[in-house]
Scaffold this motif. Structure first.
Motif, mmCIF file in Angstrom:
data_model
loop_
_atom_site.group_PDB
_atom_site.id
_atom_site.type_symbol
_atom_site.label_atom_id
_atom_site.label_comp_id
_atom_site.label_asym_id
_atom_site.label_seq_id
_atom_site.Cartn_x
_atom_site.Cartn_y
_atom_site.Cartn_z
ATOM 1 N N THR A 53 1.003 -1.565 0.160
ATOM 2 C CA THR A 53 0.083 0.423 -0.004
ATOM 3 C C THR A 53 1.218 0.915 0.004
ATOM 4 O OG1 THR A 53 -0.103 -0.311 2.123
ATOM 5 C CG2 THR A 53 -1.630 -1.579 1.529
ATOM 6 N N LEU A 54 -0.179 2.361 0.023
ATOM 7 C CA LEU A 54 0.563 3.712 -0.314
ATOM 8 C C LEU A 54 0.913 4.300 1.486
ATOM 9 C CD1 LEU A 54 -0.661 5.300 -3.589
ATOM 10 C CD2 LEU A 54 1.424 4.678 -3.431
ATOM 11 N N SER A 55 2.229 3.798 1.687
ATOM 12 C CA SER A 55 1.621 4.510 3.380
ATOM 13 C C SER A 55 3.735 4.938 3.511
ATOM 14 C CB SER A 55 1.546 3.447 3.592
ATOM 15 O OG SER A 55 2.867 2.018 3.633
ATOM 16 N N LEU A 56 3.643 6.088 4.650
ATOM 17 C CA LEU A 56 4.594 6.347 5.168
ATOM 18 C C LEU A 56 4.509 6.968 6.419
ATOM 19 C CD1 LEU A 56 6.501 9.266 2.492
ATOM 20 C CD2 LEU A 56 7.563 7.017 2.860
ATOM 21 N N PRO A 57 5.343 6.234 7.373
ATOM 22 C CA PRO A 57 6.775 5.371 7.039
ATOM 23 C C PRO A 57 7.026 4.093 6.685
ATOM 24 C CG PRO A 57 6.443 6.074 9.492
ATOM 25 C CD PRO A 57 5.483 6.431 9.368
ATOM 26 N N PHE A 58 7.406 3.305 5.979
ATOM 27 C CA PHE A 58 7.965 2.134 5.890
ATOM 28 C C PHE A 58 8.964 1.378 6.403
ATOM 29 C CE2 PHE A 58 9.381 4.021 1.959
ATOM 30 C CZ PHE A 58 11.202 3.478 1.936
ATOM 31 N N ALA A 59 8.284 0.031 6.536
ATOM 32 C CA ALA A 59 9.661 -1.012 7.281
ATOM 33 C C ALA A 59 10.467 -0.797 7.081
ATOM 34 C CB ALA A 59 8.826 -2.027 7.437
ATOM 35 N N GLY A 60 10.997 -0.856 5.259
ATOM 36 C CA GLY A 60 12.311 -1.076 4.680
ATOM 37 C C GLY A 60 12.169 -0.988 3.616
ATOM 38 N N ALA A 61 13.725 -0.142 2.660
ATOM 39 C CA ALA A 61 13.195 0.165 1.690
ATOM 40 C C ALA A 61 13.363 -0.874 0.872
ATOM 41 C CB ALA A 61 14.859 0.997 1.071
ATOM 42 N N SER A 62 12.857 -1.389 -0.542
ATOM 43 C CA SER A 62 13.109 -2.455 -1.943
ATOM 44 C C SER A 62 12.615 -1.887 -3.342
ATOM 45 C CB SER A 62 11.774 -3.380 -1.331
ATOM 46 O OG SER A 62 12.302 -4.548 -2.104
ATOM 47 N N LEU A 63 12.998 -1.699 -3.829
ATOM 48 C CA LEU A 63 13.470 -2.164 -5.517
ATOM 49 C C LEU A 63 11.989 -2.607 -6.118
ATOM 50 C CD1 LEU A 63 16.751 -2.164 -6.309
ATOM 51 C CD2 LEU A 63 15.584 0.500 -6.230
ATOM 52 N N ARG A 64 11.006 -3.855 -4.992
ATOM 53 C CA ARG A 64 10.090 -4.264 -5.497
ATOM 54 C C ARG A 64 8.797 -3.201 -6.482
ATOM 55 N NH1 ARG A 64 5.436 -6.148 -2.223
ATOM 56 N NH2 ARG A 64 3.844 -6.621 -3.466
ATOM 57 N N TRP A 65 8.826 -2.128 -5.853
ATOM 58 C CA TRP A 65 7.959 -1.827 -7.802
ATOM 59 C C TRP A 65 8.568 -0.971 -8.470
ATOM 60 C CZ3 TRP A 65 2.899 -3.460 -6.258
ATOM 61 C CH2 TRP A 65 2.667 -4.018 -5.799
ATOM 62 N N PHE A 66 10.026 -0.878 -9.006
ATOM 63 C CA PHE A 66 10.066 -1.039 -9.744
ATOM 64 C C PHE A 66 10.518 -2.094 -10.592
ATOM 65 C CE2 PHE A 66 11.919 2.398 -6.787
ATOM 66 C CZ PHE A 66 11.380 3.978 -7.791
ATOM 67 N N LYS A 67 10.678 -3.124 -9.973
ATOM 68 C CA LYS A 67 10.753 -4.192 -10.698
ATOM 69 C C LYS A 67 9.557 -4.540 -11.540
ATOM 70 C CE LYS A 67 12.118 -9.469 -10.384
ATOM 71 N NZ LYS A 67 11.566 -9.763 -10.189
ATOM 72 N N ALA A 68 8.712 -3.955 -10.704
ATOM 73 C CA ALA A 68 7.529 -4.305 -11.317
ATOM 74 C C ALA A 68 6.674 -3.650 -12.143
ATOM 75 C CB ALA A 68 6.323 -4.411 -10.054
ATOM 76 N N VAL A 69 7.375 -2.574 -12.496
ATOM 77 C CA VAL A 69 7.113 -1.678 -13.373
ATOM 78 C C VAL A 69 8.063 -2.080 -15.247
ATOM 79 C CG1 VAL A 69 7.827 0.420 -14.857
ATOM 80 C CG2 VAL A 69 7.056 0.676 -12.590
ATOM 81 N N PHE A 70 8.718 -2.655 -14.695
ATOM 82 C CA PHE A 70 9.878 -3.446 -15.644
ATOM 83 C C PHE A 70 9.420 -4.741 -16.205
ATOM 84 C CE2 PHE A 70 12.960 -0.573 -14.406
ATOM 85 C CZ PHE A 70 12.734 0.101 -15.560
ATOM 86 N N ASP A 71 7.745 -5.178 -15.686
ATOM 87 C CA ASP A 71 7.768 -6.431 -16.105
ATOM 88 C C ASP A 71 6.149 -6.494 -16.107
ATOM 89 O OD1 ASP A 71 9.881 -8.172 -15.104
ATOM 90 O OD2 ASP A 71 9.203 -8.032 -13.272
ATOM 91 N N HIS A 72 5.567 -5.065 -16.518
ATOM 92 C CA HIS A 72 4.545 -4.646 -16.766
ATOM 93 C C HIS A 72 4.357 -4.319 -18.772
ATOM 94 C CE1 HIS A 72 0.364 -3.186 -17.118
ATOM 95 N NE2 HIS A 72 -0.268 -3.693 -15.480
ATOM 96 N N PRO A 73 4.418 -4.986 -19.125
ATOM 97 C CA PRO A 73 4.377 -4.668 -20.518
ATOM 98 C C PRO A 73 4.002 -3.259 -21.158
ATOM 99 C CG PRO A 73 2.799 -7.085 -20.913
ATOM 100 C CD PRO A 73 3.423 -6.415 -18.692
ATOM 101 N N ASP A 74 2.778 -3.317 -20.651
ATOM 102 C CA ASP A 74 1.583 -2.064 -20.476
ATOM 103 C C ASP A 74 2.104 -0.660 -20.653
ATOM 104 O OD1 ASP A 74 -0.501 -3.717 -21.682
ATOM 105 O OD2 ASP A 74 -1.324 -3.664 -19.812
ATOM 106 N N PHE A 75 3.304 -1.791 -19.837
ATOM 107 C CA PHE A 75 3.947 0.917 -19.133
ATOM 108 C C PHE A 75 4.838 0.628 -20.435
ATOM 109 C CE2 PHE A 75 0.578 0.649 -14.684
ATOM 110 C CZ PHE A 75 0.766 1.833 -14.907
ATOM 111 N N LEU A 76 5.972 -0.513 -20.199
ATOM 112 C CA LEU A 76 6.966 -0.518 -21.021
ATOM 113 C C LEU A 76 6.491 -0.017 -22.212
ATOM 114 C CD1 LEU A 76 8.927 -3.983 -20.133
ATOM 115 C CD2 LEU A 76 9.274 -0.731 -19.223
#
Length: 265
Positions: free
Chosen positions: A36-59
């Motif tokens: 979810t969109l929330s601050l503060p968060f427990a830890g940093a991650s590149l998870r959602w950046f990877k999800a962008v590149f795995d989404h063919p419509d966005f590419l």
């Protein structure tokens, strides 16, 4: 030189903070590992950046926006260069009206332009054409290039051109070797500014895109109507990075102060 007092500095700080705060928050949320969109968060991650590149419509939408911005910005330069030279150097009947016509997209709301283009394309039977989408974007961004070209043309010292002509240089030689290098910073800055505006254009594009030509801002809008998750923040952070990089290049080439303040024609 008169310096700003503490009240003025405080006011400027508050304005800059108000403008930058949403951008900073979006960039921070983009690195969350949560769902979810929330601050503060427990830890940093590149998870959602990877999800962008795995989404063919966005590419695909990114490639559409990139290609659209490159073509429309280049076409705008091809239109604005001769128009800027004519408007900046010559006085002729209808000059002010022609200048107003070129700059009119700046004062017409994008919503109105979008509806007008949609209706026109529908009547002409050309809806869904990527070529006409480029034309629509060119109409919207050409005023930005024209203003930059006019500022560059008005700042040229024409003595070098006159000297070259007196030595036997032809019009094309004078333009290629003297005029064009002199206005190249403004031309490059105008192209970059047009590219940024085309790449980020949303309101008008909503009305003239089709499933095959959806741009990245339109894709983000469509996705946001269905689901709000941190991937939207990641896409926004990437767009901020691209736009910020382009603005930095623009500042180095021409100077943002000259773009924002401009010069009288």
């Amino acid at each position: 030189m008169r310096r700003n007092g503490p009240i003025a500095l405080l006011f400027h700080t508050l304005v800059v903070s108000f403008v930058l705060a949403p951008l900073v928050l979006v960039c921070l949320v983009a690195f969350t590992a949560q769902d979810t969109l929330s601050l503060p968060f427990a830890g940093a991650s590149l998870r959602w950046f990877k999800a962008v590149f795995d989404h063919p419509d966005f590419l695909q939408s990114f490639y559409n926006s990139l290609q659209l911005a490159l073509l429309s910005a280049t076409l705008s330069v091809c239109i604005a260069l001769p128009a800027g030279l004519a408007l900046g150097r010559y006085r002729f009947p209808g000059r002010d009206a022609l200048n107003g016509l070129f700059l009119s997209p700046l004062i017409i709301p994008s919503l109105v332009l979008g509806v007008a283009f949609m209706r026109m394309f529908s009547v002409m039977g050309i809806s869904g054409s990527f070529f006409w989408l480029v034309i629509a974007h060119t109409v919207v961004i050409t005023p930005y290039v024209l203003r930059m070209v006019l500022a560059a043309v008005m700042g040229i010292d024409r003595s070098s051109e006159q000297a070259a002509q007196s030595l036997g240089a032809g019009p094309w030689t004078v333009f290629r070797r003297i005029t064009l290098p002199a206005i190249l910073p403004g031309l490059s800055g105008g192209w970059m500014l047009a590219f940024i505006n085309s790449f980020d254009e949303l309101t008008m594009s909503i009305f003239v895109t089709t499933p095959a030509t959806v741009t990245l801002p339109v894709r983000m809008y469509m996705y946001a109507t269905e689901s709000i998750d941190p991937m939207m923040a990641s896409v926004s952070a990437l767009m901020i990075l691209i736009t910020g990089g382009a603005m930095l290049i623009l500042d180095r080439l021409y100077g943002l102060d000259r773009i924002l303040i401009g010069e009288r024609v």
